[in-house]
Scaffold this motif. Structure first.
Motif, short mmCIF file in Angstrom:
data_model
loop_
_atom_site.label_atom_id
_atom_site.label_comp_id
_atom_site.label_asym_id
_atom_site.label_seq_id
_atom_site.Cartn_x
_atom_site.Cartn_y
_atom_site.Cartn_z
N MET A 1 37.58 17.80 7.74
CA MET A 1 38.90 17.39 7.26
C MET A 1 38.78 16.34 6.17
SD MET A 1 41.13 17.13 10.79
CE MET A 1 42.61 16.82 9.82
N ARG A 2 39.80 16.26 5.33
CA ARG A 2 39.87 15.23 4.32
C ARG A 2 40.28 13.91 4.96
NH1 ARG A 2 43.95 15.82 1.31
NH2 ARG A 2 43.19 14.68 -0.53
N VAL A 3 39.66 12.83 4.49
CA VAL A 3 39.97 11.51 5.04
C VAL A 3 41.44 11.16 4.80
CG1 VAL A 3 39.48 9.04 4.84
CG2 VAL A 3 37.61 10.70 4.79
N ASP A 4 41.98 11.52 3.65
CA ASP A 4 43.38 11.22 3.35
C ASP A 4 44.31 11.90 4.34
OD1 ASP A 4 42.60 9.68 1.24
OD2 ASP A 4 42.92 11.22 -0.28
N ASP A 5 43.95 13.11 4.78
CA ASP A 5 44.79 13.81 5.77
C ASP A 5 44.76 13.09 7.11
OD1 ASP A 5 45.39 15.69 3.84
OD2 ASP A 5 43.83 17.10 4.48
N LEU A 6 43.58 12.62 7.51
CA LEU A 6 43.48 11.87 8.76
C LEU A 6 44.30 10.59 8.71
CD1 LEU A 6 39.65 12.26 9.48
CD2 LEU A 6 41.53 13.38 10.71
N LEU A 7 44.23 9.88 7.59
CA LEU A 7 44.99 8.65 7.44
C LEU A 7 46.49 8.92 7.44
CD1 LEU A 7 42.87 6.83 4.71
CD2 LEU A 7 42.97 6.29 7.15
N GLN A 8 46.90 9.99 6.79
CA GLN A 8 48.32 10.32 6.75
C GLN A 8 48.84 10.65 8.15
OE1 GLN A 8 49.29 13.44 4.02
NE2 GLN A 8 51.50 13.24 4.31
N GLU A 9 48.05 11.41 8.93
CA GLU A 9 48.44 11.71 10.31
C GLU A 9 48.64 10.42 11.11
OE1 GLU A 9 46.06 15.93 11.18
OE2 GLU A 9 45.48 14.07 12.17
N HIS A 10 47.67 9.52 11.01
CA HIS A 10 47.72 8.28 11.78
C HIS A 10 48.91 7.41 11.37
CE1 HIS A 10 46.42 4.51 13.61
NE2 HIS A 10 46.60 3.95 12.43
N ARG A 11 49.10 7.21 10.08
CA ARG A 11 50.18 6.32 9.62
C ARG A 11 51.55 6.87 9.96
NH1 ARG A 11 47.10 5.22 3.87
NH2 ARG A 11 45.68 3.60 4.66
N LYS A 12 51.72 8.18 9.89
CA LYS A 12 53.01 8.77 10.25
C LYS A 12 53.29 8.57 11.73
CE LYS A 12 55.72 13.03 10.02
NZ LYS A 12 56.22 12.86 11.40
N ALA A 13 52.25 8.73 12.57
CA ALA A 13 52.44 8.55 14.00
C ALA A 13 52.83 7.11 14.34
CB ALA A 13 51.17 8.95 14.75
N TRP A 14 52.17 6.13 13.68
CA TRP A 14 52.50 4.73 13.94
C TRP A 14 53.88 4.38 13.39
CZ3 TRP A 14 51.30 0.48 16.58
CH2 TRP A 14 50.10 0.45 17.27
N ALA A 15 54.23 4.93 12.25
CA ALA A 15 55.56 4.66 11.69
C ALA A 15 56.65 5.20 12.60
CB ALA A 15 55.67 5.28 10.30
N ASP A 16 56.42 6.35 13.23
CA ASP A 16 57.39 6.91 14.16
C ASP A 16 57.56 6.01 15.37
OD1 ASP A 16 57.79 9.04 12.50
OD2 ASP A 16 56.46 10.41 13.58
N LEU A 17 56.47 5.39 15.83
CA LEU A 17 56.56 4.47 16.96
C LEU A 17 57.40 3.25 16.62
CD1 LEU A 17 52.99 4.40 18.57
CD2 LEU A 17 55.12 5.15 19.64
N PHE A 18 57.21 2.72 15.41
CA PHE A 18 57.88 1.49 15.03
C PHE A 18 59.26 1.73 14.43
CE2 PHE A 18 54.12 -0.85 15.96
CZ PHE A 18 54.55 -2.16 16.13
N ILE A 19 59.79 2.96 14.56
CA ILE A 19 61.21 3.15 14.25
C ILE A 19 62.04 2.31 15.22
CG2 ILE A 19 63.09 4.82 14.33
CD1 ILE A 19 61.17 6.90 13.23
N SER A 20 61.57 2.23 16.45
CA SER A 20 62.19 1.34 17.44
C SER A 20 61.54 -0.03 17.35
CB SER A 20 62.03 1.91 18.85
OG SER A 20 62.57 3.21 18.95
N GLY A 21 62.26 -1.05 17.81
CA GLY A 21 61.68 -2.39 17.78
C GLY A 21 62.72 -3.46 17.97
N VAL A 22 62.27 -4.71 17.88
CA VAL A 22 63.11 -5.90 18.06
C VAL A 22 62.92 -6.79 16.84
CG1 VAL A 22 63.61 -7.90 19.49
CG2 VAL A 22 62.84 -5.76 20.56
N GLU A 23 64.00 -7.31 16.32
CA GLU A 23 63.94 -8.24 15.19
C GLU A 23 64.71 -9.51 15.54
OE1 GLU A 23 65.40 -8.66 10.51
OE2 GLU A 23 65.63 -6.75 11.59
N MET A 24 63.99 -10.63 15.54
CA MET A 24 64.63 -11.93 15.79
C MET A 24 65.14 -12.48 14.46
SD MET A 24 64.23 -12.00 18.98
CE MET A 24 65.07 -13.57 19.17
#
Length: 639
Positions: free
Chosen positions: A334-357
């Motif tokens: 696999m291309r490294v850029d594809d692996l990075l894109q998979e990872h960053r999208k998954a983390w971004a989806d997690l942080f759609i939720s959150g708390v802001e003080m």
């Protein structure tokens, strides 16, 4: 005697006006210095110019300039590098900085200590969501280390956690020559590093290296990796004794990589957890030509077993090695850029939720930094079965249904002020793992067991719900925060309600009075949600996806009931007002006035009486002095 004589002469010295002015000026400067906390020293002319550390500090300042802007937005956090002593040119304040960790629930890497932590293997589906945290430390050196040339004059480094990307970035600036006449750091070599544990591939972690050499001379870095570590030996077959790893060079076609095997001993148990790591091979020495740069991405695949008896070691090792080699070959294609894109999208989806003080007015409420790092650490130690490509469609649909409507979660009071759940400082990996386990136990006991089965996605939802005291019931979502603690301003984003995503904020107006702001994420289909404030005395409001959102006053009922209700059923909210059976509905300021009416009447009566008696006594003294028997004449006679 000498001191006594000097003290006797002090009143005479202060009798002059210039001495009193000088003393007043010194006192003013001392008070100003105390209030500013020493910050005024940085304004002195001899402190201006280049930062501490010379050229290495200049280079580091340029490399990390973008980090500060991300940190102010809550998307990054400066980290503590335990393994690296802070040099004079660090240029970064490490006081109270958190640990440099990356993880995905199966793996956890302590970047500063170069240590790999693993979790035993579990099944797929909902069982993976409640799996044990990666609490087993190994002796495997997870990351390649670059040693600077011995001729380097100085070195400075810093690290940051990119919370939205789920990665740790490190920068080292190595000063190799004199500083240019204009103060530019042209003789500094920058070593950039990014470490991440892939969110969607639980067995994979990556280390990206880049060496930028802007100088006029060639530089060389010595590389220490798995094969050169003292805990590894070159060979094959079974793992070494204790926690030692045995490494062999595997060749499959035109590809080759290192395969390391080891074991993790179980405390108070005869069983062991087997660990097999397949890692890309890196050269032992990296040379970078003048005016050029070197880039390399090291991929590693880690497979673990469940705790097993010693009699099954050989068969288990064989299966783990085959699984690691198979996945390693797949990743290398696999291309490294594809692996990075998979990872960053998954983390971004997690942080759609959150708390802001937004505004904190007391010392018991966690700061934005504490909240963000707690979310980051807990997610890093929790698997995400929803991202597993091998999960069945039935199990995925079941977890998504629980995620969209978490019935009876979160029951109990809000966790906003629970200092053990939002700790300001975590000093070791075991403390991080213990915190993650405490969160899972708390949510499990408060009606969020279904969310925990969804792994990291469900855990994030549970933490957001618990922070503000949000609870799902059979027909609605209710906000049951304590009205006495609404002096803080914060927002909860990405709350799943069926297919909609809700943002709820507690805000303060110009007079400091709290109110609620609700908005819904834009969807192509019409939103069918309704809301009403505490008591539901007014007609429910239909929520839309308009950007301005909807505002609700804080109404406090007697007895206390939730401050806000949200439901998809309009009739349910209209009927709800008749089932609450309330004594009174008060505005928030009226409720607070009754809760804290001030000092009792007897206290103020006593103070007024004392003041009156004092003035009467004073009047009597004056009267006796001038008007009583034997009083002195008011005016003296000139005769």
């Amino acid at each position: 005697m000498w001191l006594q004589q000097r003290l006797k002469g002090l009143p005479g010295l202060l009798s002059s006006s210039w001495a009193r002015r000088l003393l007043a000026l010194l006192v003013f400067l001392l008070v100003a210095s105390w209030y500013l906390g020493g910050a005024w020293l940085r304004l002195l002319p001899w402190r201006a110019g280049r930062p501490a550390g010379g050229a290495a500090g200049l280079c580091l300042q340029a490399e990390t300039r973008a980090w500060q802007a991300l940190a102010e937005k809550g998307e990054a956090r400066l980290l503590l590098l335990q393994a690296q002593a802070p040099g004079p040119g660090a240029g970064v304040d490490h006081d109270g900085a958190p640990l440099a960790l990356v993880g995905n629930g199966q793996l956890l890497l302590d970047v500063a200590a170069n240590q790999l932590w693993v979790a035993p293997a579990v099944g797929r589906g909902p069982a993976a969501g409640v799996a044990a945290s990666p609490a087993h430390s190994t002796e495997y050196p997870a990351l390649a280390q670059l040693r600077a040339p011995t001729t380097a004059l100085a070195e400075a480094g810093a690290a940051v956690a990119m919370l939205r990307d789920g990665a740790v970035h490190r920068v080292r600036c190595v000063h190799t020559g004199p500083v240019a006449s204009d103060g530019a750091a042209r003789e500094c070599v920058a070593v950039r590093e990014e470490v991440l544990a892939h969110r969607g591939r639980p067995h994979l972690y990556l280390q990206r290296l880049a060496i930028v050499n802007p100088t006029e001379r060639q530089v060389a870095f010595e590389v220490s990796g798995p094969l050169s570590a003292p805990s590894l030996t070159l060979g094959g077959g079974a793992a070494g004794a204790g926690g030692k790893f045995v490494t062999s060079l595997e060749k499959v076609g035109d590809r080759q990589f290192l395969l390391s095997s080891g074991r993790v001993l179980q405390p108070d148990s005869a069983k062991v957890v087997l660990v097999v790591v397949a890692a890309k091979k890196l050269v032992s020495r990296v040379q970078v030509a003048p005016k050029s740069q070197f880039e390399e991405t090291l991929v590693s695949v880690v497979h673990t077993s469940e705790p097993i008896d010693a009699s099954r070691l050989e068969d288990a090792f064989s299966k783990l090695r085959e699984a690691a080699k198979r996945e390693m070959l797949e990743v290398l294609r696999m291309r490294v850029d594809d692996l990075l894109q998979e990872h960053r999208k998954a983390w971004a989806d997690l942080f759609i939720s959150g708390v802001e003080m937004r505004k904190i007015t007391d010392a018991h409420t966690p700061s934005s930094k504490t909240v963000n790092m707690t979310l980051y650490y807990v997610l890093s130690t929790t698997p995400a079965p929803l991202l597993d490509p091998l999960i069945s469609s039935e199990e995925k649909e079941k977890m998504e249904a629980t995620l969209n409507y978490a019935d009876h979660c979160f029951s109990g009071h809000a966790t906003m002020h629970a200092e053990n759940l939002w700790p300001a400082h975590l000093l070791s990996v075991p403390q991080v793992v213990q915190l993650s386990d405490l969160w899972k136990l708390t949510l499990q006991k408060r009606g969020c067991k279904g969310l925990l089965a969804a792994g990291a996605h469900g855990l994030m939802q549970g933490m957001v719900l618990s922070f503000g005291g949000l609870q799902f019931t059979e027909n609605h979502l209710q906000f049951q925060a304590d009205p006495d603690v609404l002096h803080n301003s914060y927002s909860l984003r990405g709350i799943h309600y069926n297919k909609d995503s809700i943002n709820l904020a507690v805000l303060l107006d110009a007079d400091g009075k709290p109110f609620l702001h609700v908005s819904v994420k834009f969807q192509e289909k019409p939103v069918q949600l309704y809301a009403c404030e505490g008591g539901c005395s007014n007609e429910p409001v239909e929520l839309t996806s308009e950007l301005r959102g909807h505002m609700f006053p804080v109404m406090v009922t007697q007895p206390i009931t939730p401050l806000l209700y949200i439901s998809t059923d309009l009739v349910h909210l209209q009927d709800l007002r008749h089932t609450l059976h309330l004594k009174a509905i008060l505005a928030h300021e009226e409720h607070m006035a009754k809760q804290y009416p001030g000092l009792p009447f007897l206290f103020w009566f006593s103070v007024a009486s004392l003041i009156t008696l004092f003035h009467l006594f004073l009047f009597k003294l004056i009267y006796n002095e001038y008007c009583g028997p034997g009083a002195k004449p008011l005016f003296r006679s000139k005769v």
